[in-house]
Design an enzyme around this catalytic site. Structure first.
Site, PDB file in Angstrom:
ATOM      1  N   HIS A   1      -7.297   1.062  -0.758  1.00  0.00           N
ATOM      2  CA  HIS A   1      -6.511   0.053  -1.476  1.00  0.00           C
ATOM      3  C   HIS A   1      -7.427  -1.156  -1.573  1.00  0.00           C
ATOM      4  O   HIS A   1      -7.585  -1.905  -0.612  1.00  0.00           O
ATOM      5  CB  HIS A   1      -5.205  -0.269  -0.756  1.00  0.00           C
TER       6      HIS A   1
ATOM      7  N   ARG B   1      -0.765  18.840  -2.038  1.00  0.00           N
ATOM      8  CA  ARG B   1       0.637  19.224  -2.149  1.00  0.00           C
ATOM      9  C   ARG B   1       0.755  20.728  -1.980  1.00  0.00           C
ATOM     10  O   ARG B   1      -0.196  21.466  -2.258  1.00  0.00           O
ATOM     11  CB  ARG B   1       1.243  18.797  -3.498  1.00  0.00           C
TER      12      ARG B   1
ATOM     13  N   THR C   1       0.819  -1.212   0.000  1.00  0.00           N
ATOM     14  CA  THR C   1       0.000   0.000   0.000  1.00  0.00           C
ATOM     15  C   THR C   1       0.860   1.272   0.000  1.00  0.00           C
ATOM     16  O   THR C   1       0.581   2.193  -0.772  1.00  0.00           O
ATOM     17  CB  THR C   1      -0.978  -0.006   1.189  1.00  0.00           C
TER      18      THR C   1
ATOM     19  N   GLU D   1       1.599   9.877  -5.384  1.00  0.00           N
ATOM     20  CA  GLU D   1       2.298  11.137  -5.098  1.00  0.00           C
ATOM     21  C   GLU D   1       3.235  11.521  -6.240  1.00  0.00           C
ATOM     22  O   GLU D   1       3.336  12.694  -6.604  1.00  0.00           O
ATOM     23  CB  GLU D   1       3.109  11.034  -3.804  1.00  0.00           C
TER      24      GLU D   1
END
Length: 123
Positions: A67, A111, A33, A41
Site C-alpha cells: 500500500h 482463490r 488498507t 479481492e
C-alpha cells in the site's frame, strides 16, 4: 472457460465508511488498507465468476499487497485482478489498485473454487 488472462476492474469512491479511522486500522481519514485489499479481492472474484461451474464460487485463500500511497475522501479507486495461473481448483491473480494513474498498491491473490452448498454445510 476459466483461463489465464481473465480480468476485472472494481471501483469505489473513498468516503467516511472506508477510511482507516472507520475500519480501526489507523487514525487518519484516508482509504484503509483492508478496504483496498477487499476491493482487490472483489475484482478477483468477479474476474472468474461467470466462468465457474453451476453452484460454485471462489473464496480467498491468501492476499499479499503493498500500500504505497494514501488516498483522500472523494478519490475514486480502481482495483484490477488478472488471472495468472489456474491449477485445478486453485486460481492465482495479479492485483493492482490505482487512483487515476497513480499506483496505490500491487501484489498477488489466491482463490479456491468451492461448491457453495458443501462449503456452507461445513460451518
Amino acid at each position: 472457460m476459466l483461463q489465464e488472462g481473465l480480468r476485472h476492474t472494481s471501483q469505489l469512491t473513498v468516503n467516511e465508511t472506508v477510511t482507516a479511522i472507520a475500519m480501526g486500522s489507523g487514525d487518519l481519514p484516508v482509504l484503509a488498507t483492508p478496504v483496498m485489499m477487499a476491493l482487490m479481492e472483489n475484482a478477483a472474484m468477479l474476474a472468474v465468476a461467470d466462468h465457474l461451474p453451476e453452484g460454485s464460487t471462489t473464496v480467498g485463500g491468501h492476499i499479499s499487497s503493498s500500500h504505497l500511497k494514501p488516498t483522500k475522501l472523494g478519490d475514486t479507486i480502481t482495483a484490477t485482478a488478472t488471472v495468472t495461473r489456474v491449477d485445478g481448483k486453485k486460481i492465482e491473480f495479479k492485483v493492482e489498485a490505482h487512483c487515476g494513474d497513480t499506483l496505490l498498491g500491487e501484489g498477488t491473490h489466491l482463490r479456491f473454487i468451492v461448491d457453495k452448498e458443501k462449503f456452507m454445510s461445513r460451518l
